[in-house]
Scaffold this active site. Structure first.
Site, PDB file in Angstrom:
ATOM      1  N   GLY A  46      -1.852  28.510  -4.254  1.00 15.74           N
ATOM      2  CA  GLY A  46      -3.434  28.872  -3.986  1.00 15.74           C
ATOM      3  C   GLY A  46      -3.479  29.062  -2.482  1.00 15.74           C
ATOM      4  O   GLY A  46      -2.642  28.806  -1.589  1.00 15.74           O
ATOM      5  N   GLN A  51      -7.491  29.384   5.638  1.00 15.63           N
ATOM      6  CA  GLN A  51      -6.267  29.446   5.911  1.00 15.63           C
ATOM      7  C   GLN A  51      -5.408  30.570   6.977  1.00 15.63           C
ATOM      8  O   GLN A  51      -4.341  30.382   7.369  1.00 15.63           O
ATOM      9  CB  GLN A  51      -5.371  29.065   4.576  1.00 15.63           C
ATOM     10  CG  GLN A  51      -5.688  27.696   4.063  1.00 15.63           C
ATOM     11  CD  GLN A  51      -4.782  27.488   2.876  1.00 15.63           C
ATOM     12  OE1 GLN A  51      -5.155  27.773   1.692  1.00 15.63           O
ATOM     13  NE2 GLN A  51      -3.778  26.575   2.950  1.00 15.63           N
ATOM     14  N   CYS A  93      -0.268  21.573   0.591  1.00 14.54           N
ATOM     15  CA  CYS A  93      -0.973  22.549   1.074  1.00 14.54           C
ATOM     16  C   CYS A  93      -0.307  23.144   2.072  1.00 14.54           C
ATOM     17  O   CYS A  93       0.459  22.698   2.961  1.00 14.54           O
ATOM     18  CB  CYS A  93      -2.464  21.873   1.813  1.00 14.54           C
ATOM     19  SG  CYS A  93      -3.465  23.031   2.535  1.00 14.54           S
ATOM     20  N   LEU A  94      -0.444  24.649   2.080  1.00 13.29           N
ATOM     21  CA  LEU A  94       0.258  25.489   2.763  1.00 13.29           C
ATOM     22  C   LEU A  94      -0.025  25.143   4.389  1.00 13.29           C
ATOM     23  O   LEU A  94       0.586  25.519   5.294  1.00 13.29           O
ATOM     24  CB  LEU A  94       0.061  27.007   2.581  1.00 13.29           C
ATOM     25  CG  LEU A  94       0.810  27.337   1.352  1.00 13.29           C
ATOM     26  CD1 LEU A  94       0.180  28.993   0.824  1.00 13.29           C
ATOM     27  CD2 LEU A  94       2.222  27.311   1.423  1.00 13.29           C
ATOM     28  N   HIS A 135      -8.977  22.155  -4.966  1.00 13.01           N
ATOM     29  CA  HIS A 135      -8.125  22.317  -3.636  1.00 13.01           C
ATOM     30  C   HIS A 135      -8.783  23.284  -3.044  1.00 13.01           C
ATOM     31  O   HIS A 135      -8.959  23.208  -1.874  1.00 13.01           O
ATOM     32  CB  HIS A 135      -6.798  22.237  -3.771  1.00 13.01           C
ATOM     33  CG  HIS A 135      -5.840  22.192  -2.561  1.00 13.01           C
ATOM     34  ND1 HIS A 135      -4.962  21.281  -2.175  1.00 13.01           N
ATOM     35  CD2 HIS A 135      -5.825  23.020  -1.535  1.00 13.01           C
ATOM     36  CE1 HIS A 135      -4.537  21.536  -0.960  1.00 13.01           C
ATOM     37  NE2 HIS A 135      -4.911  22.797  -0.632  1.00 13.01           N
ATOM     38  N   GLU A 136      -8.765  24.592  -3.380  1.00 11.23           N
ATOM     39  CA  GLU A 136      -9.030  25.800  -2.699  1.00 11.23           C
ATOM     40  C   GLU A 136     -10.458  25.758  -2.487  1.00 11.23           C
ATOM     41  O   GLU A 136     -10.800  26.253  -1.290  1.00 11.23           O
ATOM     42  CB  GLU A 136      -8.558  27.052  -3.466  1.00 11.23           C
ATOM     43  CG  GLU A 136      -7.147  27.216  -3.891  1.00 11.23           C
ATOM     44  CD  GLU A 136      -6.139  26.825  -2.606  1.00 11.23           C
ATOM     45  OE1 GLU A 136      -6.543  27.184  -1.249  1.00 11.23           O
ATOM     46  OE2 GLU A 136      -5.033  26.530  -3.005  1.00 11.23           O
TER      47      GLU A 136
HETATM   48 ZN    ZN Z   1      -4.485  23.909   0.910  1.00 13.96          ZN
END
Ligand code: ZN
Length: 159
Positions: A46, A51, A93-94, A135-136
């Site tokens: 996601g 982000q 998480c990215l 999360h998103e």
């Molecule tokens: Zn994230």
């Protein structure tokens, strides 16, 4: 089409509340396309607009089977309308690269959102996707999973 730079933890932009999308402009459509390319390139599940530095209520998930089978679902102005059950599983998480932790989330999550054509839809995800939707959605309110993580893991112990 472009690969966008993913903002990392420590940048204030990840802590801000995102604004609603009031009109689906060509700029928003380009953002969605670029987020898709960026998510696939990053091999993530996601990606939320903050982000990539955009404070709008948009996120995407990849519900595909992995490898080359991508199924990108786009959520504009999403709202969690129902949750069921409970899970404690590993999350990453990215924007927090190389780290993983165990979180407490609902098992099944239903989100109502607008698609790129302006139509309202609902989507229900379980297990990995239940975690991912929460999360998103949290990203849109400046919340990261590390804020409420139960336990951070040694990255060497995570697949
Ligand atoms: Zn994230």
């Amino acid at each position: 089409m472009a690969i966008l730079k993913i903002v990392e933890e420590g940048d204030d932009i990840l802590r801000k509340k995102c604004r609603e999308v009031t009109e689906i402009t060509p700029k928003i459509l380009t953002l969605l396309d670029d987020m898709r390319d960026t998510l696939i390139k990053a091999n993530g599940v996601g990606l939320a607009a903050p982000q990539v530095g955009i404070l709008r209520r948009i996120f995407i998930i990849d519900a595909g089977a992995g490898e080359d089978q991508h199924e990108i679902i786009e959520f504009i102005n999403p709202r969690i309308i129902e949750t069921k059950g409970h899970q404690e599983e590993v999350e990453g998480c990215l924007s927090v690269p190389g780290k993983y932790g165990v979180t407490s989330r609902p098992m099944t999550v239903t989100v109502e959102a607008t698609d790129r054509n302006g139509k309202t839809f609902t989507y229900t995800g379980s297990a990995l996707y239940g975690r991912c939707l929460c999360h998103e959605n949290d990203h849109l309110d400046g919340i990261l999973y590390i804020d409420s993580v139960l336990e951070m893991l040694d990255p060497d112990d995570v697949e």
